[in-house]
Design a protein around this motif. Sequence first.
Motif, short mmCIF file in Angstrom:
data_model
loop_
_atom_site.label_atom_id
_atom_site.label_comp_id
_atom_site.label_asym_id
_atom_site.label_seq_id
_atom_site.Cartn_x
_atom_site.Cartn_y
_atom_site.Cartn_z
N ALA A 18 3.71 14.46 -8.97
CA ALA A 18 4.13 15.16 -10.19
C ALA A 18 4.82 14.18 -11.11
O ALA A 18 5.65 13.38 -10.67
CB ALA A 18 5.08 16.31 -9.85
N ASP A 19 4.47 14.21 -12.39
CA ASP A 19 5.11 13.39 -13.42
C ASP A 19 5.15 11.91 -13.06
O ASP A 19 6.12 11.21 -13.35
CB ASP A 19 6.54 13.90 -13.70
CG ASP A 19 6.54 15.32 -14.26
OD1 ASP A 19 5.58 15.68 -14.96
OD2 ASP A 19 7.50 16.06 -13.97
N GLY A 20 4.11 11.42 -12.39
CA GLY A 20 4.04 10.01 -12.04
C GLY A 20 4.68 9.67 -10.70
O GLY A 20 4.53 8.56 -10.21
N TYR A 21 5.43 10.61 -10.10
CA TYR A 21 6.06 10.37 -8.80
C TYR A 21 5.12 10.81 -7.68
O TYR A 21 4.34 11.75 -7.84
CB TYR A 21 7.38 11.13 -8.68
CG TYR A 21 8.48 10.47 -9.46
CD1 TYR A 21 9.26 9.47 -8.89
CD2 TYR A 21 8.72 10.83 -10.78
CE1 TYR A 21 10.26 8.85 -9.62
CE2 TYR A 21 9.71 10.21 -11.52
CZ TYR A 21 10.48 9.23 -10.93
OH TYR A 21 11.45 8.61 -11.65
N VAL A 22 5.21 10.11 -6.54
CA VAL A 22 4.36 10.40 -5.39
C VAL A 22 5.25 10.59 -4.17
O VAL A 22 6.17 9.81 -3.93
CB VAL A 22 3.38 9.22 -5.13
CG1 VAL A 22 2.50 9.50 -3.94
CG2 VAL A 22 2.55 8.94 -6.37
N VAL A 23 4.97 11.64 -3.40
CA VAL A 23 5.65 11.88 -2.12
C VAL A 23 4.67 11.44 -1.04
O VAL A 23 3.57 11.97 -0.95
CB VAL A 23 6.04 13.36 -1.94
CG1 VAL A 23 6.73 13.56 -0.59
CG2 VAL A 23 6.93 13.83 -3.08
N THR A 24 5.08 10.46 -0.23
CA THR A 24 4.19 9.86 0.76
C THR A 24 4.79 9.94 2.15
O THR A 24 5.95 9.56 2.36
CB THR A 24 3.92 8.38 0.41
OG1 THR A 24 3.45 8.30 -0.93
CG2 THR A 24 2.91 7.76 1.34
N LEU A 25 4.00 10.43 3.12
CA LEU A 25 4.36 10.42 4.53
C LEU A 25 3.79 9.14 5.14
O LEU A 25 2.60 8.86 4.98
CB LEU A 25 3.79 11.64 5.23
CG LEU A 25 4.02 11.71 6.74
CD1 LEU A 25 5.50 11.89 7.05
CD2 LEU A 25 3.21 12.84 7.35
N VAL A 26 4.63 8.36 5.81
CA VAL A 26 4.21 7.08 6.37
C VAL A 26 4.47 7.05 7.87
O VAL A 26 5.53 7.49 8.32
CB VAL A 26 4.97 5.91 5.69
CG1 VAL A 26 4.54 4.57 6.28
CG2 VAL A 26 4.77 5.93 4.18
N LYS A 27 3.50 6.53 8.62
CA LYS A 27 3.66 6.29 10.06
C LYS A 27 3.44 4.81 10.29
O LYS A 27 2.37 4.28 9.97
CB LYS A 27 2.68 7.12 10.87
CG LYS A 27 2.98 8.60 10.78
CD LYS A 27 2.14 9.40 11.74
CE LYS A 27 2.57 10.86 11.62
NZ LYS A 27 2.32 11.59 12.84
N ALA A 28 4.46 4.13 10.82
CA ALA A 28 4.40 2.69 11.03
C ALA A 28 4.51 2.37 12.51
O ALA A 28 5.31 2.98 13.23
CB ALA A 28 5.53 2.00 10.27
N GLU A 29 3.71 1.42 12.95
CA GLU A 29 3.79 0.94 14.33
C GLU A 29 4.93 -0.06 14.46
O GLU A 29 5.34 -0.68 13.46
CB GLU A 29 2.47 0.25 14.72
CG GLU A 29 1.30 1.20 14.78
CD GLU A 29 0.01 0.47 15.16
OE1 GLU A 29 0.06 -0.68 15.65
OE2 GLU A 29 -1.05 1.08 14.95
#
Length: 90
Positions: A18-29
């Motif tokens: 929304a409005d240029g913002y991104v909500v991201t779920l990240v899984k890192a090893e």
Amino acid sequence: MGSLGADGKVQAKTLGEADGYVVTLVKAEPTYRGGPHEHAHAEFFYLIEGTVQNQGIEMSAGDGYAAAQGSTHSDFEALTAATYIIIWKL
């Protein structure tokens, strides 16, 4: 989830925009290291599970941070498998 980075040690899924913002779920090893970068906009981070090192500080599940616009990020590593949410602007 899609893989990011050449080593495939991190996967990300966009949860919303929304409005240029991104909500991201990240899984890192474990041993995933983020590359150095400057924040063009503020970034918000919340660690759901695991342990990471961020700017020399060890963080555990429930910890978070906000990176100010113009700040430099040069030290990020997943010390264990980690799941987190990042809110950032494109």
